[in-house]
Design a protein around this motif. Sequence first.
Motif, PDB file in Angstrom:
ATOM      1  N   TYR A  64       0.889  -1.198   0.076  1.00  0.00           N
ATOM      2  CA  TYR A  64      -0.001  -0.026   0.077  1.00  0.00           C
ATOM      3  C   TYR A  64       0.969   1.381   0.021  1.00  0.00           C
ATOM      4  O   TYR A  64       0.592   2.120  -0.859  1.00  0.00           O
ATOM      5  N   TRP A  65       1.880   1.279   0.960  1.00  0.00           N
ATOM      6  CA  TRP A  65       2.982   2.539   0.816  1.00  0.00           C
ATOM      7  C   TRP A  65       3.525   2.761  -0.416  1.00  0.00           C
ATOM      8  O   TRP A  65       3.571   4.027  -0.792  1.00  0.00           O
ATOM      9  N   CYS A  66       3.749   1.787  -1.207  1.00  0.00           N
ATOM     10  CA  CYS A  66       4.651   1.816  -2.326  1.00  0.00           C
ATOM     11  C   CYS A  66       3.813   2.101  -3.554  1.00  0.00           C
ATOM     12  O   CYS A  66       4.055   3.122  -4.292  1.00  0.00           O
ATOM     13  N   GLN A  67       2.592   1.522  -3.747  1.00  0.00           N
ATOM     14  CA  GLN A  67       1.927   1.583  -4.822  1.00  0.00           C
ATOM     15  C   GLN A  67       0.621   2.623  -4.544  1.00  0.00           C
ATOM     16  O   GLN A  67       0.300   3.148  -5.748  1.00  0.00           O
ATOM     17  N   GLY A  68       0.619   3.276  -3.657  1.00  0.00           N
ATOM     18  CA  GLY A  68      -0.803   4.104  -3.298  1.00  0.00           C
ATOM     19  C   GLY A  68      -1.847   3.580  -3.929  1.00  0.00           C
ATOM     20  O   GLY A  68      -2.384   2.428  -3.996  1.00  0.00           O
ATOM     21  N   ASP A  69      -2.627   4.684  -4.726  1.00  0.00           N
ATOM     22  CA  ASP A  69      -3.847   4.151  -5.265  1.00  0.00           C
ATOM     23  C   ASP A  69      -3.667   3.477  -6.886  1.00  0.00           C
ATOM     24  O   ASP A  69      -4.624   3.469  -7.413  1.00  0.00           O
ATOM     25  N   THR A  70      -2.368   3.369  -7.164  1.00  0.00           N
ATOM     26  CA  THR A  70      -2.386   2.949  -8.755  1.00  0.00           C
ATOM     27  C   THR A  70      -2.930   1.689  -8.885  1.00  0.00           C
ATOM     28  O   THR A  70      -2.467   0.773  -7.765  1.00  0.00           O
ATOM     29  N   THR A  71      -3.330   1.189  -9.829  1.00  0.00           N
ATOM     30  CA  THR A  71      -3.900  -0.181 -10.432  1.00  0.00           C
ATOM     31  C   THR A  71      -3.367  -0.211 -11.757  1.00  0.00           C
ATOM     32  O   THR A  71      -2.772   0.395 -12.548  1.00  0.00           O
ATOM     33  N   GLY A  72      -3.784  -1.617 -12.046  1.00  0.00           N
ATOM     34  CA  GLY A  72      -3.476  -2.281 -13.312  1.00  0.00           C
ATOM     35  C   GLY A  72      -2.019  -2.406 -13.762  1.00  0.00           C
ATOM     36  O   GLY A  72      -1.596  -2.751 -14.869  1.00  0.00           O
ATOM     37  N   GLY A 114      -1.066 -11.883  -2.034  1.00  0.00           N
ATOM     38  CA  GLY A 114      -1.496 -11.120  -3.166  1.00  0.00           C
ATOM     39  C   GLY A 114      -2.902 -11.236  -3.578  1.00  0.00           C
ATOM     40  O   GLY A 114      -3.420  -9.957  -4.026  1.00  0.00           O
ATOM     41  N   ALA A 115      -3.690 -12.315  -3.334  1.00  0.00           N
ATOM     42  CA  ALA A 115      -5.133 -12.407  -3.549  1.00  0.00           C
ATOM     43  C   ALA A 115      -5.870 -11.282  -2.809  1.00  0.00           C
ATOM     44  O   ALA A 115      -6.927 -10.703  -3.199  1.00  0.00           O
ATOM     45  N   LEU A 116      -5.408 -11.384  -1.494  1.00  0.00           N
ATOM     46  CA  LEU A 116      -6.228 -10.358  -0.418  1.00  0.00           C
ATOM     47  C   LEU A 116      -5.930  -8.706  -0.942  1.00  0.00           C
ATOM     48  O   LEU A 116      -6.952  -7.884  -0.881  1.00  0.00           O
ATOM     49  N   ARG A 121      -8.320  -4.151  -3.271  1.00  0.00           N
ATOM     50  CA  ARG A 121      -8.333  -2.702  -4.048  1.00  0.00           C
ATOM     51  C   ARG A 121      -8.918  -3.071  -5.419  1.00  0.00           C
ATOM     52  O   ARG A 121      -9.122  -2.160  -6.201  1.00  0.00           O
ATOM     53  N   GLY A 122      -9.813  -4.072  -5.662  1.00  0.00           N
ATOM     54  CA  GLY A 122     -10.409  -4.177  -6.836  1.00  0.00           C
ATOM     55  C   GLY A 122      -9.640  -4.282  -8.092  1.00  0.00           C
ATOM     56  O   GLY A 122      -9.801  -3.511  -9.185  1.00  0.00           O
ATOM     57  N   ASP A 123      -8.297  -4.746  -7.879  1.00  0.00           N
ATOM     58  CA  ASP A 123      -7.411  -4.581  -9.055  1.00  0.00           C
ATOM     59  C   ASP A 123      -7.301  -5.967  -9.792  1.00  0.00           C
ATOM     60  O   ASP A 123      -6.912  -7.152  -9.102  1.00  0.00           O
ATOM     61  N   THR A 124      -7.564  -5.907 -11.223  1.00  0.00           N
ATOM     62  CA  THR A 124      -7.470  -7.267 -11.934  1.00  0.00           C
ATOM     63  C   THR A 124      -6.003  -7.514 -12.643  1.00  0.00           C
ATOM     64  O   THR A 124      -6.128  -8.209 -13.681  1.00  0.00           O
ATOM     65  N   ALA A 125      -5.152  -6.764 -12.020  1.00  0.00           N
ATOM     66  CA  ALA A 125      -3.643  -6.870 -12.826  1.00  0.00           C
ATOM     67  C   ALA A 125      -3.313  -8.225 -12.629  1.00  0.00           C
ATOM     68  O   ALA A 125      -3.729  -9.150 -12.004  1.00  0.00           O
ATOM     69  N   ASN A 126      -2.132  -8.644 -13.241  1.00  0.00           N
ATOM     70  CA  ASN A 126      -1.371  -9.700 -13.146  1.00  0.00           C
ATOM     71  C   ASN A 126      -0.551  -9.691 -11.768  1.00  0.00           C
ATOM     72  O   ASN A 126       0.190  -8.997 -11.440  1.00  0.00           O
ATOM     73  N   TYR A 127      -1.183 -10.722 -10.952  1.00  0.00           N
ATOM     74  CA  TYR A 127      -0.501 -10.900  -9.572  1.00  0.00           C
ATOM     75  C   TYR A 127       0.236 -12.474  -9.847  1.00  0.00           C
ATOM     76  O   TYR A 127      -0.267 -13.165  -9.962  1.00  0.00           O
ATOM     77  N   LEU A 128       1.336 -12.329  -8.848  1.00  0.00           N
ATOM     78  CA  LEU A 128       2.160 -13.666  -8.919  1.00  0.00           C
ATOM     79  C   LEU A 128       2.794 -13.714  -7.501  1.00  0.00           C
ATOM     80  O   LEU A 128       2.904 -12.728  -6.874  1.00  0.00           O
ATOM     81  N   ALA A 129       3.070 -15.177  -7.260  1.00  0.00           N
ATOM     82  CA  ALA A 129       3.672 -15.440  -5.732  1.00  0.00           C
ATOM     83  C   ALA A 129       4.988 -16.226  -6.147  1.00  0.00           C
ATOM     84  O   ALA A 129       4.734 -17.218  -6.884  1.00  0.00           O
ATOM     85  N   ILE A 130       6.129 -15.942  -5.675  1.00  0.00           N
ATOM     86  CA  ILE A 130       7.424 -16.600  -5.987  1.00  0.00           C
ATOM     87  C   ILE A 130       7.972 -16.900  -4.676  1.00  0.00           C
ATOM     88  O   ILE A 130       8.071 -16.210  -3.593  1.00  0.00           O
ATOM     89  N   ALA A 131       8.522 -18.372  -4.434  1.00  0.00           N
ATOM     90  CA  ALA A 131       9.376 -18.990  -3.531  1.00  0.00           C
ATOM     91  C   ALA A 131      10.342 -19.671  -4.160  1.00  0.00           C
ATOM     92  O   ALA A 131      10.199 -20.974  -4.812  1.00  0.00           O
TER      93      ALA A 131
END
Length: 236
Positions: A64-72, A114-116, A121-131
């Motif tokens: 939240y701090w880094c991205q602010g209100d930016t989506t997509g 990432g899902a939460l 935020r109602g953001d449908t951009a590409n989300y990934l999880a890496i380990a």
Amino acid sequence: MVNLFSVDEWAAWAPGLVDQAAWRAWLANPSPLPSDGKPSLEEMPAMMRRRVERLGRAALQVAYWCQGDTTGEPVIFASRYGDMQRAADLLQTLSAGDGLSPASFSVSVHNAIGALYSIARGDTANYLAIAAGDATVSSAFTEAIGHLADGAPAVMVVVYEEPLPGVYQAYAGQVLFPRAWACRLVPVTQQGISLEWSENPASEAAEATDLAILKFVTSSAQAELRVGRCLWTRHA
């Protein structure tokens, strides 16, 4: 292919360290930090926030701090172990012959944070999880570079870790305090950072890897950093 990037925004959290000035001072002169504490995460609705333990709160807070209100824009969440305390609790419940809590299980997997974040935020951009073990952070940034090469205007990488629970201490390294940090990457054509993978790994301490990379990507001097099989180079 886009190979150079710069960091145009970043945020980090650990107990007692919540702003860039405090983090820059600490990275320049590290000292012991408390192992207790969690961010307030006021940006997330209370009903969702209550489902998240400390490690997830830290990851979401810096996002939240880094991205602010930016989506997509693509977002990559990276953690070597994820929420192992919750996983250990679930395994102990199973071993006792009791039923698992579906709500607890649903937020124990690596992609839950990432899902939460996406849902809140109602953001449908590409989300990934890496380990990826010792290469988790380098792999996350490599993935981000691929998204930039595919035309993404920016990509956010979120890195988060905390000490492992007692049952896993033999595998814990020395992650002594909970932490999370996020960087928003943008493509550049010069004076940026590049990554190069090698067949021969360097022998750094695994526990210092993510903090060494955070210090490197948030500074400005021309330099190189080798972490595992990855060579990080800042081109001035």
